[in-house]
Structure formats: C-alpha cells, structure tokens
Design a protein around this motif. Structure first.
Motif, PDB file in Angstrom:
ATOM      1  N   LEU A  24      28.968  26.045  17.072  1.00 33.60           N
ATOM      2  CA  LEU A  24      29.344  27.836  17.601  1.00 33.60           C
ATOM      3  C   LEU A  24      31.051  27.892  16.915  1.00 33.60           C
ATOM      4  O   LEU A  24      31.057  28.830  16.156  1.00 33.60           O
ATOM      5  CB  LEU A  24      29.090  28.083  18.578  1.00 33.60           C
ATOM      6  N   ASN A  25      31.694  27.659  17.378  1.00 33.07           N
ATOM      7  CA  ASN A  25      33.146  27.669  17.686  1.00 33.07           C
ATOM      8  C   ASN A  25      33.409  27.486  15.796  1.00 33.07           C
ATOM      9  O   ASN A  25      34.182  28.372  14.607  1.00 33.07           O
ATOM     10  CB  ASN A  25      34.112  26.685  18.351  1.00 33.07           C
ATOM     11  N   VAL A  26      32.989  26.209  15.328  1.00 33.97           N
ATOM     12  CA  VAL A  26      33.416  25.786  13.917  1.00 33.97           C
ATOM     13  C   VAL A  26      32.243  27.208  12.855  1.00 33.97           C
ATOM     14  O   VAL A  26      32.727  27.522  12.320  1.00 33.97           O
ATOM     15  CB  VAL A  26      32.271  25.052  13.237  1.00 33.97           C
ATOM     16  N   LEU A  27      31.209  27.562  13.531  1.00 34.38           N
ATOM     17  CA  LEU A  27      30.424  28.427  12.575  1.00 34.38           C
ATOM     18  C   LEU A  27      30.935  29.811  12.814  1.00 34.38           C
ATOM     19  O   LEU A  27      30.475  30.500  11.635  1.00 34.38           O
ATOM     20  CB  LEU A  27      28.877  28.511  12.950  1.00 34.38           C
ATOM     21  N   ASP A  28      31.313  29.945  13.489  1.00 34.47           N
ATOM     22  CA  ASP A  28      31.819  31.654  13.835  1.00 34.47           C
ATOM     23  C   ASP A  28      33.110  31.019  12.968  1.00 34.47           C
ATOM     24  O   ASP A  28      33.170  32.201  12.011  1.00 34.47           O
ATOM     25  CB  ASP A  28      32.582  31.516  15.086  1.00 34.47           C
ATOM     26  N   ARG A  29      33.518  30.487  12.975  1.00 41.03           N
ATOM     27  CA  ARG A  29      34.682  30.273  11.898  1.00 41.03           C
ATOM     28  C   ARG A  29      34.413  30.815   9.878  1.00 41.03           C
ATOM     29  O   ARG A  29      34.898  31.238   9.533  1.00 41.03           O
ATOM     30  CB  ARG A  29      35.859  29.252  12.534  1.00 41.03           C
ATOM     31  N   ASP A  30      33.209  29.560   9.922  1.00 42.63           N
ATOM     32  CA  ASP A  30      32.901  29.752   8.716  1.00 42.63           C
ATOM     33  C   ASP A  30      32.495  31.123   8.300  1.00 42.63           C
ATOM     34  O   ASP A  30      32.575  31.064   7.366  1.00 42.63           O
ATOM     35  CB  ASP A  30      32.238  28.523   8.678  1.00 42.63           C
ATOM     36  N   TYR A  31      31.823  31.157   9.362  1.00 46.02           N
ATOM     37  CA  TYR A  31      31.062  32.123   8.630  1.00 46.02           C
ATOM     38  C   TYR A  31      31.645  33.906   9.505  1.00 46.02           C
ATOM     39  O   TYR A  31      30.923  34.753   9.091  1.00 46.02           O
ATOM     40  CB  TYR A  31      29.135  32.187   9.194  1.00 46.02           C
ATOM     41  N   GLN A  32      32.626  33.858   9.743  1.00 45.03           N
ATOM     42  CA  GLN A  32      33.238  34.529  10.071  1.00 45.03           C
ATOM     43  C   GLN A  32      32.642  35.225  11.192  1.00 45.03           C
ATOM     44  O   GLN A  32      32.113  37.239  10.605  1.00 45.03           O
ATOM     45  CB  GLN A  32      34.263  35.948   9.504  1.00 45.03           C
ATOM     46  N   THR A  33      32.203  35.500  11.944  1.00 46.83           N
ATOM     47  CA  THR A  33      30.915  36.478  12.991  1.00 46.83           C
ATOM     48  C   THR A  33      32.029  36.856  14.336  1.00 46.83           C
ATOM     49  O   THR A  33      31.362  37.680  14.868  1.00 46.83           O
ATOM     50  CB  THR A  33      30.017  35.168  14.116  1.00 46.83           C
ATOM     51  N   ASN A  34      32.940  37.321  14.505  1.00 47.32           N
ATOM     52  CA  ASN A  34      33.809  37.855  15.061  1.00 47.32           C
ATOM     53  C   ASN A  34      33.544  36.813  16.574  1.00 47.32           C
ATOM     54  O   ASN A  34      33.689  37.940  17.435  1.00 47.32           O
ATOM     55  CB  ASN A  34      34.148  39.360  14.893  1.00 47.32           C
ATOM     56  N   GLY A  35      32.680  36.251  17.205  1.00 51.85           N
ATOM     57  CA  GLY A  35      32.270  35.486  18.111  1.00 51.85           C
ATOM     58  C   GLY A  35      30.638  36.729  18.619  1.00 51.85           C
ATOM     59  O   GLY A  35      30.361  36.254  19.787  1.00 51.85           O
ATOM     60  N   ASN A  36      30.552  36.784  17.875  1.00 50.43           N
ATOM     61  CA  ASN A  36      29.162  37.845  18.684  1.00 50.43           C
ATOM     62  C   ASN A  36      27.892  36.943  18.320  1.00 50.43           C
ATOM     63  O   ASN A  36      27.360  35.387  17.046  1.00 50.43           O
ATOM     64  CB  ASN A  36      28.557  38.887  16.908  1.00 50.43           C
ATOM     65  N   ARG A  37      27.132  36.611  18.961  1.00 53.99           N
ATOM     66  CA  ARG A  37      25.949  35.902  19.175  1.00 53.99           C
ATOM     67  C   ARG A  37      25.072  35.786  19.662  1.00 53.99           C
ATOM     68  O   ARG A  37      25.136  36.734  20.613  1.00 53.99           O
ATOM     69  CB  ARG A  37      26.972  35.019  20.547  1.00 53.99           C
ATOM     70  N   LEU A  38      23.977  35.938  19.462  1.00 53.50           N
ATOM     71  CA  LEU A  38      22.538  36.151  19.821  1.00 53.50           C
ATOM     72  C   LEU A  38      21.715  34.811  20.300  1.00 53.50           C
ATOM     73  O   LEU A  38      22.079  34.186  19.746  1.00 53.50           O
ATOM     74  CB  LEU A  38      21.690  37.163  19.094  1.00 53.50           C
ATOM     75  N   TYR A  39      21.431  34.712  21.344  1.00 51.44           N
ATOM     76  CA  TYR A  39      21.117  33.946  22.026  1.00 51.44           C
ATOM     77  C   TYR A  39      18.897  34.446  22.342  1.00 51.44           C
ATOM     78  O   TYR A  39      18.984  35.083  23.344  1.00 51.44           O
ATOM     79  CB  TYR A  39      21.039  33.316  23.326  1.00 51.44           C
ATOM     80  N   TYR A  40      18.319  33.621  21.561  1.00 50.37           N
ATOM     81  CA  TYR A  40      17.000  33.898  21.486  1.00 50.37           C
ATOM     82  C   TYR A  40      16.608  32.516  22.695  1.00 50.37           C
ATOM     83  O   TYR A  40      16.127  31.370  22.004  1.00 50.37           O
ATOM     84  CB  TYR A  40      16.296  33.515  20.121  1.00 50.37           C
TER      85      TYR A  40
END
Ligand SMILES: NC(=O)C1=CN([C@@H]2O[C@H](COP(=O)(O)OP(=O)(O)OC[C@H]3O[C@@H](n4cnc5c(N)ncnc54)[C@H](OP(=O)(O)O)[C@@H]3O)[C@@H](O)[C@H]2O)C=CC1
Ligand SMILES: O=C1O[C@H](COP(=O)(O)O)[C@@H](O)[C@H](O)[C@H]1O
Length: 500
Positions: free
Chosen positions: A103-119
């Motif tokens: 997730l840390n890699v993906l947060d950086r690559d996709y510039q998610t600002n650390g927003n996360r939805l757990y389904y």
C-alpha cells in the motif's frame, strides 16, 4: 449527485470470491467507465489463492466481461491495470506488514494521500479480526481517510452484533464504518424519499387519515442454490427481513428529515424502528408466518423442495418464506398495518411496495361496482423500476361503469439505459464519504432487537409452525389468511408498461 471520486487505494478482502466477481469488479468498472473514477486509484485484491498481479488483472477483466453490461474491451484493460494482488491469510498478523508495504508503494505511485477504503467481502467470521489487525499493525496510520465497508450479515442476533460492533469500533470510528445493505443502493428505494418529500400531493396524505395499509413484497424465483451452509443458519428472517425488508419499511414510514444530510435521514429512519411494535410471543404467533418451499414447477420445469436441496438437513425447519403484519405505533401510522412478505422459489422475481389508500367518505361509486379499486401507489423496485398510481375512471362512452386505470412512470426504458447497480451507487457513496445509504449502528441494534424476539418465539415453539408452499407459488395459504382476516389481500406484483 455524481461527483468525481478522490484519489484512493481500495483493499478488497475476499477478492477471489463470488461477490467480488459478480458485483464489486463490475461496479467499480462502471464508475471508471463513466468517468467518476479517474486514474489515481489502485485496488489490492486479498485472498489465500496464488496469483501474480497479471493473473489477477486477467481474472478481473474476465469477471467484468462476463458481468458488466456493455463492457468495452480497451477500457476494461486499462481499468484492470489498476489492480494488484496479495496472497494473504487475514488471520495471520504478520502478513499485514506485506499489505502495508504494498500500500505504501501504491499510495506513492497513485498519489492517494493515504486515503484507503477496506472492503470486507469475506465470511462474517472475519469481520472482527481484519479491522483489529489493520489498526494494530499500523495500516490505518496514514495522513488520509480510512474507511471500512462491512458486508452482511452484521451478526446473527443482538449480542453477536454488539460484540462485533465493539470490536470494529476499537479500530474505526462510527463515521468511517459503512455497513452495506444493498437494497439501500437500489434506485427506487432511494427514490422513495423523493417521491414522498418532493411531491406535496403525496406527503400531505401520507398518514393514517388517508392510507389504509402498506404492502411490501420481495419475492425471488431462485432457491437456496449452493448457499445452504449459510442459509440453514439464517433463513428468510435473518437473510431478508432483518435488513432489506426493514430498510424499506423505514424508508416508507420515516418522517421528513430536517435536511438531506446523512445523519438527518438516518435519525428519522431510526425513529421508525423505535416506534415499531416489538412482539411478545402471542403477537409473534398471530402476526408472523414462516414457511418452506416444497417441490413444484418453475417455468414448466419440476424443481425440488428445500429439503431435497444439497446440504440441507433432512428435517430442516429453516424458513424460506416470511410474511408479517407490522405495526408502527406513532402519530402518523397508528392503525395502518404494514404487511411484508419475502421468499425464495416464488412465482416471480419482484420487489414492490404498494400503498393502499382509504376509500372516500361517501360510497358514490365503490359500493356499486366490483370494478372499483382502491387507489394504489405502487413503487416498483425491481425488476422493472417505476411508479404507478391506480385511479378509477369511466370507460369510454359508458357513464354507469368504472375502469381502473394506471398512471405509470417507467424508470428503466431500454437495455442500454439501465439504472446503476446498487453496488455501483454504494461504492461511489462510500468513496466520497457519504453514509446516507449505509446502516448506522443504532439501526442495526434495533432491528436485531425486533428480530430476536421472533427468533426466540420460534425456538421456544410458541410461534406459528413452519408450513409449506409449492415452488412457483406466491407463498403459503397462511400468508393469505394473515391479510384476509383484516379484509385485505396481497396485491400481486405488476409490470411497469414499456410504452409509458
Ligand atoms: N455473493 C453474494 O451475492 C453476496 C455476498 N454477501 C456477503 O459478502 C461476503 C462474501 O461473500 P462471497 O463472495 O459470496 O463469499 P465467497 O465464499 O465466494 O468468498 C470468500 C472470499 O474470502 C476469501 N478467504 C476465505 N478465507 C480467507 C482467509 N483466511 N484469508 C484471506 N482470504 C480468505 C476467499 O478466498 P480464498 O479461499 O482464496 O482465500 C474468497 O475470496 C459474505 O459476508 C456474504 O454474506 C452479501 C450479499 C450478496
Ligand atoms: O442479501 C440477499 O439478497 C438477495 C436478494 O437480492 P436482490 O437484489 O436480488 O433482490 C437474496 O437472494 C440473498 O439470499 C440475500 O442474502
């Protein structure tokens, strides 16, 4: 209103399962294809099977091609490239560190600002442990928002639901917990509040002065299929009434909210449950019917009864049908019965809400001809979507007779213009942080409290016994008698005419 979804990572627990394939991948795809999701999002699929990222992406694409109407092959390819896979046993604490790294890699690559939805598209036995480990292993510790979506069933009674809720609330705030009831994502269920509060002609007569009774039918043609392991422990009462049927009752019966904000709407829904009459044993017996489908014919084909289905206990008492007469003891609804029924292997697949209005004060017409019909407002939830109002008129050229006519609005005109699927709307809402159409804890707790009294009466043998109805029928005679004793009958589901 449709808004663009903010950058985020979505973690889909149970990514190889049925719900993910049939509903969640297609729903996310629709949001992407319609432009509501831009490029800055990633989806991490979590399950125990072996997959590479590429194999998982191919699996996602194939599920979309199978289950999403009008999927475009190029868009599907681009969309599925946002998917990643992590083989992980959710009960293993150390494996959450691998999730965090990814997730840390993906947060950086996709510039998610650390927003996360757990389904959590997993069996309910995992609903407690996943949030606990997400918190304890620091995964929720980012700058952005953290939201969790919990599938149904949320517990199996009030004590288990309370325990589960306490567990989840150790890690997530109530505002960030999205308990899904997919009926609340259905177009016409959401439309109830607009029909009611957006039309003065209805709201002013939406009470016990003018409404005689309300009926809500949700009938299915499918049987238990391959879900007996779950259904044997649940039955129609827990599977459909505790959640979907009560949600529709709340939408029909709630007071107008002060504002169209989630908490205002949810407050009004909860008040309905507070006014719902909670039954004692005698009232359960009198007002709640349960039954099981026996063998019969569906579309001309012989089908087995519930007891002959795979993995069903030979003497199972699990109900596949429930009908009930509910009472809402408040100023608006005292004296207006709410009849509900739901079942499997019934004659038609249909969900319909029928508001039956009282007759006028003077019998100028209705005593004189059998053709007179009470005015009915039908809200067609599925498969047709729309609203129809039954009125009495006079046939052409004949002044002495009556002809019931329907004024109909059809919401679903062509195959190309289907309404968004419930999961699409709900995913859209929770990614935007709008919890209006998710169930708040106090709603869940009250609904279990109501249901537990019925379950207890049935377990103690004081409720009405399980009767039978042939597959392909609209339920047992006892469900008809429940209404007949009040001088009512079930209004059978109707279609919304295509030409309107
Ligand atoms: N299917 C439907 O139409 C509906 C489902 N629901 C609810 O959605 C949830 C999921 O249902 P459904 O998709 O049908 O269930 P499935 O049994 O099809 O899927 C379960 C998923 O959980 C994964 N899983 C099981 N154990 C573990 C574990 N220890 N660690 C990691 N992953 C695990 C499985 O993958 P693997 O075995 O590879 O680990 C699989 O991906 C349930 O709560 C159900 O009640 C609600 C409404 C409708
Ligand atoms: O939640 C459930 O709902 C479905 C019916 O949903 P619908 O959208 O097709 O009306 C039901 O079949 C299933 O048993 C239940 O778990």
């Amino acid at each position: 209103m449709i808004h663009t979804i903010p950058n985020a990572s979505i973690v889909l627990f149970g990514a190889t399962g049925d719900l993910a394939h049939r509903k969640l991948f297609p729903a996310l795809y629709q949001l992407y294809q319609k432009g509501h999701m831009k490029e800055n999002f990633s989806v991490v699929g979590v399950s125990r099977k072996e997959y590479t990222h590429e194999e998982f992406q191919a699996e996602v694409a194939s599920a979309i091609n199978e289950h999403a109407p009008n999927a475009d092959i190029d868009i599907v390819k681009k969309f599925s490239s946002h998917f990643y896979y992590l083989k992980m046993d959710v009960t293993s604490k150390p494996s959450y560190h691998e999730l965090e790294e990814l997730l840390n890699v993906l947060d950086r690559d996709y510039q998610t600002n650390g927003n996360r939805l757990y389904y959590l598209a997993m069996a309910p036995s995992f609903f407690g442990i996943i949030p606990t480990f997400l918190k304890s292993e620091g995964i929720t510790n980012t700058e952005g928002w953290q939201r969790i979506v919990i599938e149904k069933p949320f517990g199996h009674d009030l004590p288990s639901a309370t325990k589960l809720n306490e567990e989840i609330q150790q890690s997530f705030n109530e505002d960030d917990i999205y308990r899904i009831d997919h009926y609340l994502g259905k177009e016409m269920v959401q439309n109830i509040q607009v029909i009611r509060f957006g039309n003065a002609i209805f709201e002013s007569i939406w009470n016990n002065k003018y409404i005689d009774s309300v009926q809500i039918t949700s009938s299915e043609t499918l049987g238990v299929e391959d879900r007996a392991a779950y259904y044997e422990k649940s039955g129609a009462l827990l599977d459909m009434v505790q959640n979907h049927m009560l949600q529709m009752v709340m939408m029909v019966a709630m007071e107008p909210p002060g504002e169209l904000k989630p908490e205002h709407i949810r407050d009004e829904k909860v008040k309905v449950l507070r006014s719902l009459r909670f039954f004692n044993e005698e009232e359960v017996k009198r007002n709640v019917i349960r039954a099981q489908y026996s063998a019969g014919k569906m579309n001309g084909e012989q089908v087995p009864g519930y007891l002959q289905e795979e993995n069903v206990a030979p003497e199972s008492q699990t109900e596949t049908f429930v009908a009930a007469k509910l009472f809402i003891d408040n100023f608006r609804w005292t004296g207006v019965p709410f009849y509900i029924r739901t079942g499997k292997r019934m004659a038609v697949k249909s969900t319909e809400i029928v508001i039956q209005f009282k007759q006028g004060p003077m019998a100028l017409y209705h005593a004189k001809t059998e053709k007179y019909q009470p005015n009915l407002l039908r809200i067609h939830v599925q498969p047709d979507e729309g609203v129809s109002l039954t009125l009495n008129a006079k046939p052409k050229g004949d002044t002495s007779d009556l002809l019931p006519i329907d004024m109909t609005y059809n919401n679903k005109t062509t195959a190309e213009m289907n309404s968004p699927e419930a999961y699409e709307k709900l995913l859209h809402d929770c990614l935007l942080g709008n919890s209006t159409y998710f169930t708040r804890w106090d709603e869940v707790a009250l609904s279990w409290d109501f249901i537990d009294r019925i379950t207890k009466a049935w377990a103690d043998g004081t409720g009405s016994p399980v009767t039978h109805y042939p597959s392909g029928s609209m339920g047992p005679v006892e469900a008809d008698e429940l209404l007949n004793r009040d001088g009512h009958s079930w209004w059978e589901p109707t279609k919304v005419r295509e030409e309107c």
